[in-house]
Design a protein around this motif. Structure first.
Motif, mmCIF file in Angstrom:
data_model
loop_
_atom_site.group_PDB
_atom_site.id
_atom_site.type_symbol
_atom_site.label_atom_id
_atom_site.label_comp_id
_atom_site.label_asym_id
_atom_site.label_seq_id
_atom_site.Cartn_x
_atom_site.Cartn_y
_atom_site.Cartn_z
ATOM 1 N N UNK A 98 -5.244 8.388 -1.200
ATOM 2 C CA UNK A 98 -3.932 8.869 -0.765
ATOM 3 C C UNK A 98 -2.985 8.976 -1.956
ATOM 4 N N UNK A 99 -3.042 7.986 -2.834
ATOM 5 C CA UNK A 99 -2.174 8.010 -4.012
ATOM 6 C C UNK A 99 -2.489 9.223 -4.884
ATOM 7 N N UNK A 139 -0.981 12.638 5.633
ATOM 8 C CA UNK A 139 -2.004 12.113 4.734
ATOM 9 C C UNK A 139 -2.572 10.816 5.295
ATOM 10 N N UNK A 140 -1.687 9.926 5.712
ATOM 11 C CA UNK A 140 -2.127 8.641 6.246
ATOM 12 C C UNK A 140 -2.961 8.866 7.499
ATOM 13 N N UNK A 191 0.830 -1.206 0.000
ATOM 14 C CA UNK A 191 0.000 0.000 0.000
ATOM 15 C C UNK A 191 0.863 1.254 0.000
ATOM 16 N N UNK A 192 1.907 1.217 0.816
ATOM 17 C CA UNK A 192 2.797 2.369 0.894
ATOM 18 C C UNK A 192 3.400 2.676 -0.479
ATOM 19 N N UNK A 213 0.629 -3.149 4.524
ATOM 20 C CA UNK A 213 0.099 -4.394 3.965
ATOM 21 C C UNK A 213 -0.008 -4.258 2.450
ATOM 22 N N UNK A 214 -0.492 -5.338 1.837
ATOM 23 C CA UNK A 214 -0.678 -5.297 0.385
ATOM 24 C C UNK A 214 -2.152 -5.097 0.057
ATOM 25 N N UNK A 215 -2.458 -4.526 -1.110
ATOM 26 C CA UNK A 215 -3.853 -4.236 -1.463
ATOM 27 C C UNK A 215 -4.776 -5.446 -1.305
#
Ligand code: ATP
Ligand code: MG
Lengths: 640, 251
Positions: B156-157, B128-129, B103-104, B140-142
């Protein structure tokens, strides 16, 4: 009928998948048939090397059949993925599971019939050609083969039907286990998280590879060389899988932790993309790598063996006929030789008789030769043999006038020799290297290549042997020459160890190595076909996965050109990795193969290097062509 | 000055074929900085087409489109890509996160492409987070988080580049109503901080959050509603009514 219609339409829609699949299965059927048909040939069995050739063919067939099984099961997974959603749709639309089972059965029956019909037609056509090729490689012209070999046809049909039943059962079991929604839902790929144990396994993989390479590099030409080679192959296989599946991920994870390196546009996309690719493809890539390695090693070994037949024969029989006996031939024996020659209209020339010390076996401890005795006293430690020759005899047979002091020696070895200060049988000599010795040979045909040492006087009590050799001229076929040589040996009542005749030995070796090359080429062909298809299906599945990635990257602000470039370079890297691995494997296998070749009396290093380079380059070109062709399909999918 | 100026915009798909599709026929409107605009209309009306043209993902066939005075139709494909990552943020119905990235890293993606230094990226992601409530899931992952959480990551992106304009195509289309409301509240807060937003939506509830709603029918702007001082509920009813007349063939 509805079902056949459905299967038909699905074939048409998925031609991209079924087409290459059918081509591959057809070729595999053809090659299986060719093997079975050649193996069933009667005239081949009657040759003096017939038993050996048959055994080789059986072995080769077993291998090819195993590859066929593995291939069908492996590729069936791709077919299953393509069909899964379709099946899911049918089942949501109200097909019962019985209906779906029927569909599967019909599909497999279709595939079986198509590959059998196509494969047997191609097989029958090319079998004749393959047989002629085999005859050529064996250097024999008196074998024949009929157009059709019914027993082989039957066997092929039976075996292939069994195989297709097997994959059908696999599909039916899968179908049984899944609910409609599972069938329908596309699989999402998850990036897995890996713990410490995982990194450890990666290191183990690397360790195994290094161990395997260490074995191959340090193999000595001993009886155990082949056993060592196979243990290296085993380590290499496990190591390659671990390294591709785990090592690559661990490495990429490490790179991802290097923030300043990772967060640069090129590295960022490449590393994360590669990571996902390796998670999905590690095992396939390792398989491709091992397949390519096997192709390289098999082709390399069989071609060098075959190309080296001349030098092997020469080391066994420097002249047409070579006789080793404890005492010189008696007058009676000489008369026998002359009589037999006369009967066969053969003229004897270049007759030569000389005495030398019988070959001694042992090993070198620094510059000291540890003598174990004659060929019957070899053991695990044995690694070389030594033959002593007096200066007097040496001068006589080579027509030279060399003078040596008592502590001097001349040394000639075909392989790595020992020169300078050497101690043999308790005497120490200063050995000078001879660059050329025309009468060099390996009297016992042993796997330990003898070194010749010319010295003034043989130590007391050294057992000697008398070498009687000559050439002969005779009009006639190969068969007649072999007959003459056989009769000569019978008249003299000598064992194989004592009597060596060139024509006989060369036809024997041709028969063995020719068979090996034949099998090597066919096996490489099978491996090449399977590799191609595996690559092809990889490209398709990669393409499907990349299509999405492609879109998202552009939305976020990567230009189309950059996207295309980054994805293609990743794909290229993924596909080159196995090939690079294969060439490295060959490089490390080289010293080991060389030692085994030396045991088979092949010492020609430049020849081996040439063959190795040619084989590698050919594979590289073939691979890139396949890559190029399959990439077109890939682009088509991605740019849809 | 207007942030976005669109006049007489047209878009024809497959212009040279026997069946050209006129997705946009005549679109003109202006957007001021800090506005929050919803675009509504029936399926096939041309909403996504309009948004894609503003996002430089597609090119208009005719008409003028200026963002901050920059003529978007004059950009080459490569320039458009650069422009997109520097000035625009985009949010999709299906989140469109890369499963291969954490995610990051998904959030970092546009910044990495723009070659922003690591320190700067880390500085930007923190507030933002926190404001999007994704601190717990950021590593984590999407595939390991829920749909609503994935949409937050996508937001966020879009926001991390501090875009001039935030574009959203049915951002709540794949979410349940509770999660939708959370996301819409987020949009509200982001807009309150001065972020200009254009959002395509099918839901009157979603559109009622915006300050202005444009209705598109058959490639034209059919009607326009301003929220003014209406309550959320009143405004939503008004939007629903307009949609009804729109689908029933207009006045
Ligand atoms: N790539 C394309 N090629 C041809 N026609 C297209 C293409 N994309 C969209 N269209 C057509 O343009 C028209 C407008 O499509 P658009 O996607 O903008 O609709 P929409 O308002 O977003 O609909 P929805 O609410 O269903 O998403 C439709 O008639 C559609 O069929
Ligand atoms: Mg749309």
């Amino acid at each position: 009928m509805l079902f056949t219609k459905l299967v038909n339409s699905s074939f048409k829609r998925n031609l991209r998948v079924y087409g290459p699949y059918l081509v591959a299965t057809t070729m595999l059927v053809a090659i299986n048939y060719i093997f079975l048909a050649v193996r069933a040939n009667e005239s081949l069995k009657k040759l003096n090397t017939g038993a050996a050739t048959s055994a080789l063919l059986s072995l080769g067939f077993r291998f090819i059949f195993l590859v066929t099984i593995a291939f069908l099961i492996y590729v069936n997974r791709f077919l299953w993925q393509e069909r899964r959603q379709e099946m899911g749709l049918y089942s949501m639309l109200g097909m019962t599971s019985r209906n779906l089972q029927w569909l599967t059965v019909i599909e497999k029956a279709y595939l079986l019939v198509c590959s059998l019909v196509g494969g047997l037609i191609i097989g029958v056509i090319f079998e004749k050609l393959a047989f002629l090729g085999l005859g050529y490689l064996l250097k024999i012209d008196h074998v024949s083969q009929s157009w059709l070999v019914p027993s082989a046809l039957g066997e092929t049909v039976l075996l292939m039907s069994l195989l297709f039943c097997l994959i059908m059962v696999i599909d039916l079991v899968k179908l049984h286990r899944m609910t409609p929604s599972q069938l329908w839902r596309p699989q999402t790929v998850k990036v897995k998280r890996h713990g410490k144990l995982y990194s450890f396994a990666g290191l183990v993989g690397l360790g195994l590879l290094i161990w395997a390479y260490y074995i191959t590099v340090t193999i000595k030409p001993r009886i155990s060389a082949i056993a060592h080679f196979f243990s290296a192959v085993l380590l290499l296989t496990v190591g390659t899988y671990l390294l591709f599946i785990i090592g690559s991920i661990v490495f990429l994870q490490f790179l991802q932790k290097q923030k300043h390196y990772y967060y640069q546009p090129r590295h960022f996309i490449a590393i994360s993309g590669m990571r996902q690719r390796m998670e999905q493809n590690g095992a396939s890539l390792a398989t491709i790598c091992l397949l390519c390695s096997s192709i390289l090693v098999i082709l390399f070994t069989s071609v060098t063996l075959y190309a080296g037949i001349g030098s092997t024969v020469k080391s066994y029989a420097p002249q047409n006929v070579v006789i080793n006996s404890q005492r010189p031939l008696t007058a009676q024996q000489k008369a026998l030789v002359n009589d037999t020659a006369k009967r066969h209209h053969a003229t004897l020339t270049h007759q030569l008789t000389y005495t030398m010390a019988a070959p001694r076996y042992g090993y070198w401890k620094d510059d000291r030769f540890i003598n174990q005795g004659d060929i019957l006293h070899m053991d695990k430690q044995t690694s070389s043999s030594v033959i002593l020759l007096t200066t007097k005899e040496y001068n006589r047979i080579t027509k030279q006038h060399v003078k040596l002091a008592d502590n001097q020696a001349l040394a000639y070895a075909n392989n790595k020799g020992h020169y300078g200060k050497v101690t043999i049988n308790g005497h120490t000599y200063q050995a000078k290297r001879l660059n050329h010795y025309s009468l060099y040979f390996n009297p016992d045909h042993s796997i330990y290549t003898p070194s010749f040492y010319v010295i003034n006087q043989l130590p007391k009590g050294t057992p000697t042997t008398t070498v009687t050799s000559f050439d002969y001229r005779m009009k006639g076929t190969q068969k007649q020459r072999i007959k003459f040589e056989g009769e000569l040996q019978a008249e003299l009542n000598m064992k194989n160890g004592q009597f060596t005749a060139k024509e006989t030995i060369s036809s024997l070796i041709n028969g063995l190595y020719g068979g090996l090359v034949f099998i090597g080429i066919l096996i490489s062909l099978v491996l090449a076909i399977t590799t191609t298809i595996v690559i092809y299906f990889k490209q398709i599945s990669e393409g499907m996965a990349d299509a999405e990635r492609f879109a998202t990257m552009q939305q976020v602000g990567l230009s189309e050109k950059e996207t295309v470039k980054s994805i293609h370079s990743q794909v290229l890297m993924v596909f080159l990795l196995p090939l690079v691995g294969a060439v490295i494997n060959l490089g490390f296998a080289f010293p080991a193969i060389r030692q085994i070749m030396i045991q088979l009396s092949l010492y020609n290093l430049p020849l081996m290097i040439t063959v190795g380079v040619i084989v590698s380059i050919s594979l590289l070109i073939l691979y890139l062509v396949i890559y190029g062709l399959t990439t077109r399909v890939y682009r088509h999918i991605v740019e849809q | 000055m207007n942030l976005l100026h669109i006049s007489h915009l047209q878009k024809t798909y497959n212009a040279n074929s026997t069946h050209p599709v006129k997705a946009l026929k005549e679109i003109s409107f202006d957007v001021n900085p800090g506005e929050y605009i919803a675009i509504m209309g029936e399926s096939g009306a041309g909403k996504s087409t309009l948004l894609n043209i503003i996002a430089t993902l597609e090119k208009a066939s005719a008409g003028e489109i200026l963002l901050n005075g920059q003529d978007l139709s004059s950009l080459t494909a490569d320039q458009a890509a650069k422009y997109r990552r520097e000035h625009l943020g985009f949010i999709f119905q299906h989140f469109n996160l890369l499963n291969s990235l954490s995610n990051r890293d998904n959030i970092y993606l546009p910044l990495v492409l723009a070659k922003v230094p690591v320190a700067e990226m880390e500085k930007r992601i923190q507030p933002l987070a926190a404001s999007l409530g994704i601190e717990q899931i950021i590593d984590r992952y999407p595939t390991e988080v829920s749909g609503g959480q994935q949409q937050r990551i996508a937001i966020a992106r879009a926001l991390i580049t501090q875009p001039d304009l935030l574009l959203a195509d049915e951002p709540t289309g794949a979410l349940d109503s509770n999660t939708s409301n959370e996301i819409l509240d987020l949009f509200d807060r982001v807009n309150a901080n001065g972020q200009t937003i254009i959002m395509v939506t099918h839901s009157a509830a979603a559109a009622s959050y915006a300050k202005r709603t444009l209705f598109i029918k058959d490639g034209r702007i059919y009607h326009e509603l301003f929220r003014g001082d209406d309550s959320l509920k009143q405004y939503q009813e008004e939007i629903s009514k307009t949609m009804m007349t729109l689908t029933n063939g207009g006045e």
